[in-house]
Design an enzyme around this catalytic site. Structure first.
Site, PDB file in Angstrom:
ATOM      1  N   ILE A  74      -7.204 -32.682 -15.445  1.00  0.00           N
ATOM      2  CA  ILE A  74      -8.190 -32.428 -14.402  1.00  0.00           C
ATOM      3  C   ILE A  74      -9.612 -32.613 -14.893  1.00  0.00           C
ATOM      4  CG2 ILE A  74      -6.831 -30.907 -12.913  1.00  0.00           C
ATOM      5  CD1 ILE A  74      -8.065 -28.530 -14.420  1.00  0.00           C
ATOM      6  N   ASP A 121     -25.252 -23.141 -23.083  1.00  0.00           N
ATOM      7  CA  ASP A 121     -24.921 -24.376 -22.350  1.00  0.00           C
ATOM      8  C   ASP A 121     -24.809 -24.079 -20.858  1.00  0.00           C
ATOM      9  OD1 ASP A 121     -24.571 -27.089 -22.233  1.00  0.00           O
ATOM     10  OD2 ASP A 121     -22.426 -27.028 -22.628  1.00  0.00           O
TER      11      ASP A 121
HETATM   12  N1  LIG Z   1     -10.281 -23.194 -16.071  1.00  0.00           N
HETATM   13  C1  LIG Z   1     -10.508 -24.386 -15.507  1.00  0.00           C
HETATM   14  N2  LIG Z   1     -10.014 -24.643 -14.282  1.00  0.00           N
HETATM   15  C2  LIG Z   1     -10.236 -25.822 -13.688  1.00  0.00           C
HETATM   16  N3  LIG Z   1     -10.962 -26.831 -14.228  1.00  0.00           N
HETATM   17  C3  LIG Z   1     -11.480 -26.628 -15.457  1.00  0.00           C
HETATM   18  C4  LIG Z   1     -11.279 -25.411 -16.153  1.00  0.00           C
HETATM   19  N4  LIG Z   1     -11.921 -25.489 -17.337  1.00  0.00           N
HETATM   20  C5  LIG Z   1     -12.505 -26.701 -17.382  1.00  0.00           C
HETATM   21  N5  LIG Z   1     -12.241 -27.397 -16.265  1.00  0.00           N
HETATM   22  C6  LIG Z   1     -12.743 -28.738 -15.960  1.00  0.00           C
HETATM   23  O1  LIG Z   1     -12.438 -29.600 -17.041  1.00  0.00           O
HETATM   24  C7  LIG Z   1     -13.560 -30.414 -17.376  1.00  0.00           C
HETATM   25  C8  LIG Z   1     -13.920 -30.314 -18.832  1.00  0.00           C
HETATM   26  O2  LIG Z   1     -13.942 -28.971 -19.220  1.00  0.00           O
HETATM   27  P1  LIG Z   1     -14.999 -28.349 -20.164  1.00  0.00           P
HETATM   28  O3  LIG Z   1     -16.312 -28.595 -19.509  1.00  0.00           O
HETATM   29  O4  LIG Z   1     -14.650 -26.945 -20.445  1.00  0.00           O
HETATM   30  O5  LIG Z   1     -14.839 -29.204 -21.455  1.00  0.00           O
HETATM   31  P2  LIG Z   1     -15.898 -29.255 -22.611  1.00  0.00           P
HETATM   32  O6  LIG Z   1     -15.406 -30.193 -23.615  1.00  0.00           O
HETATM   33  O7  LIG Z   1     -16.195 -27.878 -23.068  1.00  0.00           O
HETATM   34  O8  LIG Z   1     -17.150 -29.820 -21.805  1.00  0.00           O
HETATM   35  P3  LIG Z   1     -18.635 -29.949 -22.289  1.00  0.00           P
HETATM   36  O9  LIG Z   1     -18.772 -31.403 -22.499  1.00  0.00           O
HETATM   37  O10 LIG Z   1     -19.494 -29.436 -21.175  1.00  0.00           O
HETATM   38  O11 LIG Z   1     -18.734 -29.133 -23.512  1.00  0.00           O
HETATM   39  C9  LIG Z   1     -14.665 -30.009 -16.438  1.00  0.00           C
HETATM   40  O12 LIG Z   1     -14.715 -30.961 -15.399  1.00  0.00           O
HETATM   41  C10 LIG Z   1     -14.255 -28.699 -15.859  1.00  0.00           C
HETATM   42  O13 LIG Z   1     -14.668 -28.608 -14.540  1.00  0.00           O
END
Ligand SMILES: Nc1ncnc2c1ncn2[C@@H]1O[C@H](COP(=O)(O)OP(=O)(O)OP(=O)(O)O)[C@@H](O)[C@H]1O
Length: 515
Positions: free
Chosen positions: A236, A349
């Site tokens: 997702i 962030d």
């Molecule tokens: N608990 C969740 N339920 C649904 N979608 C989620 C969830 N956690 C993350 N996502 C989706 O997954 C994608 C990536 O997640 P996340 O932003 O946590 O990754 P990241 O690697 O930490 O990102 P960033 O680049 O901001 O650090 C995002 O589009 C977010 O909306």
């Protein structure tokens, strides 16, 4: 007149035949999985822009902050002493009243965690992945070092990002303590790991070995393999640290989100401890719920509550929000910030991407990979961490900062809710950061929310309000029950299903999953 007329008559009309022998070389389509058009000519693709997952700015971590690491025996890893502001951490425990992430970014399981014993003083630098693997913005050739204010661009000791400071100015401490009496059963490793596994000392100069790092992580994750209880994975999302899948958890019959982070593909892998510790320790109605975490092959998996309503970015980029909607959402974000800040945690962030929604309109904060813990000894931090357009001026200026840096980013997120994007979004990240640092904050003013913003985006941090103060701002009188947001989410999902908005593939996928 007559002459003109006669001239015109002499021009011979060229004849254009109907097309013949033409070939159909382009087959354009739409990939519902990735939410992008496929097969478009390059020029058309350029007009549409890159897919959202690629185009959304990613957080950055200044690699110059990575400091020598000391590996202690008995499952203790210590990274670097500290900066000018962070007095060198003695190889022991601080008096922080809160269970916390360590004084840099990583987990300190408890203020009374077992003391660090027999610390090896052998120091070495963790190996950084090649520049090309560090991801945005490090792989952006236009992303040159940002000169410090009143400082000529450095010549000799520059890193890919920013100026290499004297080593002691960017020290980072990471403590992974062995389980202590204060740990909850959930926090305790389920399989005892022998001290010997961690005692393996990496060779000097090679950095913490992958094995040592993996073993350190083992102490903070659950020991079982989650794969036997999970099925029907659907990706997702994708962020800078890894991918997120929705999956069905067989034992509880619920859909969960599984964030999978490859240990070898991190800008700063020690930050992975945050992903596990913050969600687990800090439970709040406006923070995404943590279920469990695991080491699966080369990946850290965090199983958490599935937020089927998508992210706030989905909303701000596709609709014009009303003031009551802005107030309803941002009040919940402030609730989470107030909770974290009271525990001296800086999120670092805050942006619309870090805010997720439930279908019922509940708003929750996520993405704790870049948190920083403050304490009495370390009341402020200095590392350059954040996503360029949202980063507070003092963080960019490399001045000491505290939880109020989140309030600046919160203000930028308010602007996103009004304008759909943060200020300077058309600039390159480097340019935007320079402008944030050097231009007066009046550049951020908006006709709507001017007063509220003036308490968030203000360079004099003594003028900046705390999250608690902001919650009492008259703007929040307009806030309604979170359920008032639900129709907005339904409307957005409807748009996606009808194909009206190619950017919101995330919601479309969620719809697929929850049916
Ligand atoms: N608990 C969740 N339920 C649904 N979608 C989620 C969830 N956690 C993350 N996502 C989706 O997954 C994608 C990536 O997640 P996340 O932003 O946590 O990754 P990241 O690697 O930490 O990102 P960033 O680049 O901001 O650090 C995002 O589009 C977010 O909306």
């Amino acid at each position: 007149m007559n002459r003109t007329f006669s001239l015109r008559r002499k021009v011979k009309k060229s004849e254009i035949s109907t097309p013949s022998n033409f070939e159909h070389r382009i087959h354009a389509g739409f990939d519902a999985r990735t939410g992008t058009y496929t097969g478009l000519p390059k020029q058309w693709q350029a007009l549409l822009g890159p897919p959202r997952s690629i185009s959304r700015p990613k957080p950055m971590v200044d690699p110059s902050c990575i400091t020598p690491v000391d590996v202690a025996e008995l499952k203790t890893v210590i990274r670097g002493p500290s900066s000018r502001y962070n007095t060198p951490l003695p190889f022991g425990i601080t008096n922080s009243p809160f269970p916390s992430v360590a004084r840099s970014n990583s987990l300190r399981i408890s203020a009374t965690a077992s003391p660090v014993i027999n610390v090896s003083r052998q120091s070495f630098r963790p190996s950084l992945p090649p520049v090309s693997q560090r991801g945005y913005p490090f792989n952006d050739p236009s992303y040159a070092p940002l000169p410090l204010r009143n400082q000529r661009p450095p010549t000799a000791t520059t890193t890919t990002f920013g100026v290499e400071q004297p080593r002691q100015a960017h020290q980072i401490t990471t403590i992974v303590a062995p389980p202590s009496r204060t740990m909850t059963p959930q926090m305790r490793p389920k399989t005892p790991t022998t001290p010997q596994t961690v005692r393996t000392q990496p060779k000097c100069g090679e950095g913490v070995s992958d094995e040592d790092f993996r073993n350190a992580l083992k102490f903070v994750v659950d020991s079982d393999d989650p794969r036997s209880d999970l099925t029907d994975y659907k990706q997702i999302g994708e962020g800078s640290t890894g991918v997120v899948d929705a999956a069905f958890k067989i034992s509880t019959k619920q859909i969960v989100a599984v964030k999978r982070m490859n240990l070898k593909k991190q800008q700063r892998r020690e930050l992975l401890f945050n992903e596990v510790s913050i969600l687990r320790q800090y439970q709040h109605p406006n923070i995404v719920r943590f279920f469990s975490s695991h080491l699966v092959d080369e990946e850290l998996w965090v199983v958490m509550e599935f937020m089927e309503g998508g992210s706030l970015t989905d909303i701000v980029t596709s609709t014009r929000m009303t003031e009551p909607q802005i107030a309803t959402i941002s009040r919940q974000v402030l609730g989470a910030l107030d909770f974290l800040h009271a525990r001296k945690v800086i999120h670092r962030d805050i942006k619309s991407d870090s805010i997720l929604l439930k279908r019922d309109g509940t708003v929750k904060l996520t993405d704790f990979g870049f948190c920083g813990q403050l304490s009495e000894e370390v009341p402020r931090r200095r590392s350059l961490v954040g996503t360029p357009y949202w980063t507070a001026a003092e963080v960019i200026a490399r001045e000491p900062y505290d939880t109020r840096a989140d309030i600046w980013s919160f203000g930028v997120m308010l602007i996103e809710m009004v304008e759909g994007e943060p200020p300077f979004f058309n600039d390159q990240p480097f340019q935007a950061m320079k402008r944030i640092r050097d231009e007066p904050e009046s550049r951020f003013s908006l006709s709507r929310l001017t007063d509220l913003l003036s308490h968030c985006i203000v360079k004099d941090i003594n003028q900046r309000w705390s999250s608690r103060d902001l919650l009492h701002h008259p703007f929040f009188v307009k806030a309604q029950h979170s359920s008032s947001i639900a129709p907005l989410l339904l409307q957005l999902q409807g748009n996606t299903i009808n194909g009206n908005n190619i950017q919101h593939h995330h919601s479309a996928q969620i719809t697929t999953v929850i049916q």
